[in-house]
Design a protein around this motif. Structure first.
Motif, PDB file in Angstrom:
ATOM      1  N   PRO A 113       0.801  -1.488   0.083  1.00 28.41           N
ATOM      2  CA  PRO A 113       0.548   0.127  -0.370  1.00 28.41           C
ATOM      3  C   PRO A 113       1.066   1.115  -0.037  1.00 28.41           C
ATOM      4  O   PRO A 113       0.504   2.736  -0.679  1.00 28.41           O
ATOM      5  CB  PRO A 113      -0.298   0.260   1.427  1.00 28.41           C
ATOM      6  CG  PRO A 113      -0.591  -1.269   1.767  1.00 28.41           C
ATOM      7  CD  PRO A 113       0.649  -1.266   0.986  1.00 28.41           C
ATOM      8  N   LEU A 114       2.082   1.134   0.055  1.00 29.44           N
ATOM      9  CA  LEU A 114       3.670   2.681   0.752  1.00 29.44           C
ATOM     10  C   LEU A 114       3.749   2.886  -0.637  1.00 29.44           C
ATOM     11  O   LEU A 114       4.329   2.462  -1.131  1.00 29.44           O
ATOM     12  CB  LEU A 114       3.793   2.176   1.834  1.00 29.44           C
ATOM     13  CG  LEU A 114       3.334   1.838   3.194  1.00 29.44           C
ATOM     14  CD1 LEU A 114       4.366   2.052   4.517  1.00 29.44           C
ATOM     15  CD2 LEU A 114       2.424   3.036   3.127  1.00 29.44           C
ATOM     16  N   ARG A 115       3.591   3.584  -1.170  1.00 27.97           N
ATOM     17  CA  ARG A 115       4.550   4.331  -2.323  1.00 27.97           C
ATOM     18  C   ARG A 115       6.130   3.953  -2.336  1.00 27.97           C
ATOM     19  O   ARG A 115       6.774   3.544  -3.370  1.00 27.97           O
ATOM     20  CB  ARG A 115       4.528   5.411  -2.729  1.00 27.97           C
ATOM     21  CG  ARG A 115       4.538   6.258  -4.259  1.00 27.97           C
ATOM     22  CD  ARG A 115       4.279   7.540  -4.292  1.00 27.97           C
ATOM     23  NE  ARG A 115       4.982   8.283  -5.408  1.00 27.97           N
ATOM     24  CZ  ARG A 115       5.907   9.246  -4.943  1.00 27.97           C
ATOM     25  NH1 ARG A 115       5.996   9.234  -3.279  1.00 27.97           N
ATOM     26  NH2 ARG A 115       6.503   9.596  -5.875  1.00 27.97           N
ATOM     27  N   HIS A 116       6.587   4.432  -1.264  1.00 26.39           N
ATOM     28  CA  HIS A 116       8.047   3.641  -0.304  1.00 26.39           C
ATOM     29  C   HIS A 116       8.385   2.266  -0.123  1.00 26.39           C
ATOM     30  O   HIS A 116       9.848   2.352   0.321  1.00 26.39           O
ATOM     31  CB  HIS A 116       8.363   5.386   0.574  1.00 26.39           C
ATOM     32  CG  HIS A 116       7.429   5.352   1.075  1.00 26.39           C
ATOM     33  ND1 HIS A 116       6.553   5.234   2.090  1.00 26.39           N
ATOM     34  CD2 HIS A 116       7.763   4.459   2.609  1.00 26.39           C
ATOM     35  CE1 HIS A 116       5.930   5.741   3.033  1.00 26.39           C
ATOM     36  NE2 HIS A 116       7.088   4.490   3.651  1.00 26.39           N
ATOM     37  N   GLY A 117       7.578   1.674  -0.509  1.00 24.53           N
ATOM     38  CA  GLY A 117       7.170   0.280   0.428  1.00 24.53           C
ATOM     39  C   GLY A 117       7.879  -0.072   1.809  1.00 24.53           C
ATOM     40  O   GLY A 117       7.358   1.130   2.416  1.00 24.53           O
ATOM     41  N   GLY A 118       8.595  -0.592   2.001  1.00 24.40           N
ATOM     42  CA  GLY A 118       8.229  -0.335   3.466  1.00 24.40           C
ATOM     43  C   GLY A 118       9.343  -2.133   4.036  1.00 24.40           C
ATOM     44  O   GLY A 118      10.300  -2.323   3.297  1.00 24.40           O
ATOM     45  N   GLU A 119       9.802  -2.161   4.982  1.00 29.97           N
ATOM     46  CA  GLU A 119      10.323  -3.701   5.854  1.00 29.97           C
ATOM     47  C   GLU A 119       9.634  -4.280   6.481  1.00 29.97           C
ATOM     48  O   GLU A 119       8.836  -4.517   7.167  1.00 29.97           O
ATOM     49  CB  GLU A 119      11.891  -2.953   7.180  1.00 29.97           C
ATOM     50  CG  GLU A 119      12.757  -4.015   7.153  1.00 29.97           C
ATOM     51  CD  GLU A 119      13.654  -3.397   7.836  1.00 29.97           C
ATOM     52  OE1 GLU A 119      15.049  -3.070   7.386  1.00 29.97           O
ATOM     53  OE2 GLU A 119      13.138  -2.851   9.601  1.00 29.97           O
ATOM     54  N   ILE A 120      10.254  -5.853   5.712  1.00 26.89           N
ATOM     55  CA  ILE A 120       9.705  -6.637   7.381  1.00 26.89           C
ATOM     56  C   ILE A 120      11.285  -7.279   7.440  1.00 26.89           C
ATOM     57  O   ILE A 120      11.665  -8.257   6.779  1.00 26.89           O
ATOM     58  CB  ILE A 120       8.988  -7.850   6.003  1.00 26.89           C
ATOM     59  CG1 ILE A 120       8.340  -7.307   5.251  1.00 26.89           C
ATOM     60  CG2 ILE A 120       8.683  -8.997   6.889  1.00 26.89           C
ATOM     61  CD1 ILE A 120       7.827  -8.290   4.011  1.00 26.89           C
ATOM     62  N   ALA A 121      11.035  -7.750   8.961  1.00 26.85           N
ATOM     63  CA  ALA A 121      11.458  -8.554  10.109  1.00 26.85           C
ATOM     64  C   ALA A 121      11.451  -9.513   9.900  1.00 26.85           C
ATOM     65  O   ALA A 121      10.090  -9.845  10.725  1.00 26.85           O
ATOM     66  CB  ALA A 121      12.141  -7.753  10.842  1.00 26.85           C
ATOM     67  N   ILE A 122      11.870 -11.103  10.252  1.00 20.87           N
ATOM     68  CA  ILE A 122      11.826 -12.298  10.489  1.00 20.87           C
ATOM     69  C   ILE A 122      12.546 -12.654  11.581  1.00 20.87           C
ATOM     70  O   ILE A 122      13.651 -12.391  11.245  1.00 20.87           O
ATOM     71  CB  ILE A 122      11.605 -13.068   9.323  1.00 20.87           C
ATOM     72  CG1 ILE A 122      10.746 -12.614   8.568  1.00 20.87           C
ATOM     73  CG2 ILE A 122      10.913 -14.603  10.404  1.00 20.87           C
ATOM     74  CD1 ILE A 122      10.711 -13.380   6.968  1.00 20.87           C
ATOM     75  N   THR A 123      12.171 -12.835  13.160  1.00 20.32           N
ATOM     76  CA  THR A 123      13.339 -13.238  13.529  1.00 20.32           C
ATOM     77  C   THR A 123      12.975 -14.365  14.632  1.00 20.32           C
ATOM     78  O   THR A 123      11.691 -14.849  14.291  1.00 20.32           O
ATOM     79  CB  THR A 123      13.005 -11.732  14.926  1.00 20.32           C
ATOM     80  OG1 THR A 123      12.200 -11.582  14.830  1.00 20.32           O
ATOM     81  CG2 THR A 123      14.013 -11.040  14.417  1.00 20.32           C
ATOM     82  N   ALA A 124      13.587 -15.122  14.816  1.00 14.88           N
ATOM     83  CA  ALA A 124      13.404 -16.184  15.989  1.00 14.88           C
ATOM     84  C   ALA A 124      14.473 -16.571  16.996  1.00 14.88           C
ATOM     85  O   ALA A 124      16.090 -16.249  16.832  1.00 14.88           O
ATOM     86  CB  ALA A 124      13.605 -18.010  15.156  1.00 14.88           C
TER      87      ALA A 124
END
Length: 206
Positions: A113-124
């Motif tokens: 949805p965001l024009r500038h995109g975004g970050e996804i963080a996956i942690t365990a």
């Protein structure tokens, strides 16, 4: 039955976008088109294969990374990914298709949805305590949701609902899923479940 349904319902919109991206890359970057096609093949094989109700965290991450590679071909610099998981945890047993639906939601609602995109963080990480427990987190920096909209998404989301139901079925009260969201700051899904590690192979002495 829900796991079979989840395997079969890989988002048609995602498949359409992936094939459209591959078609564009065939004309502009044939090598990338071939790489993306191979990642799509790997993803479909991983989602549709019948390996039972459980997998390892490592195999699930391989599936997630194949999915994210395809989405990177579409979003390019708009999709930023951070994975922080110790390699020692890759052998932990988890329910199949536990992370992939959550990551797909993060891309769909947190990046697209965001024009500038975004970050996804996956942690365990393993949680300290008398019993071994595994904590998994999928977070995005998307637009976030107010409480009423978050409750509606939790109720209607097929992937999220399936993950919750299967956690309850396999572990009962020993597992939990927490969904939090802040408008303008993103959404976080936290899962805690028993960490089943493979038994060590006995050493044979001469």
């Amino acid at each position: 039955a829900e796991l079979r349904a989840l395997r079969a319902q890989l988002n048609p919109h995602f498949l359409f976008n992936a094939l459209t991206t591959i078609g564009y890359l065939i004309q502009t970057a044939p090598t990338r088109a071939l790489d993306t096609l191979m990642r799509l093949t790997s993803l479909l094989r991983g989602v549709l294969r019948s390996e039972g109700e459980f997998t390892t965290l490592g195999r699930e991450l391989d599936l997630v990374e194949a999915y994210l590679d395809i989405e990177r071909a579409r979003f390019e610099q708009r999709l930023r990914v951070r994975i922080d998981i110790d390699t020692a945890l890759r052998d932990v047993t988890i329910p199949a298709l536990l992370l992939q639906p959550l990551v797909e939601n993060a891309v769909k609602h947190g990046v697209a949805p965001l024009r500038h995109g975004g970050e996804i963080a996956i942690t365990a990480a393993l949680v300290d305590g008398p019993a071994h427990r595994l904590h998994l987190r999928v977070a995005d920096t998307g637009p976030g949701l107010a409480a009423p909209d978050l409750a509606e998404r939790r109720q209607r989301g097929v992937g999220l609902h399936s993950v919750e139901r299967r956690l309850s079925c396999h572990y009962g009260a020993d597992a939990s899923l927490t969904l939090t969201s802040t408008p303008g700051a993103g959404t976080v899904v936290d899962i805690t479940l028993p960490a089943a590690m493979p038994a060590p192979v006995p050493v044979r002495r001469p």
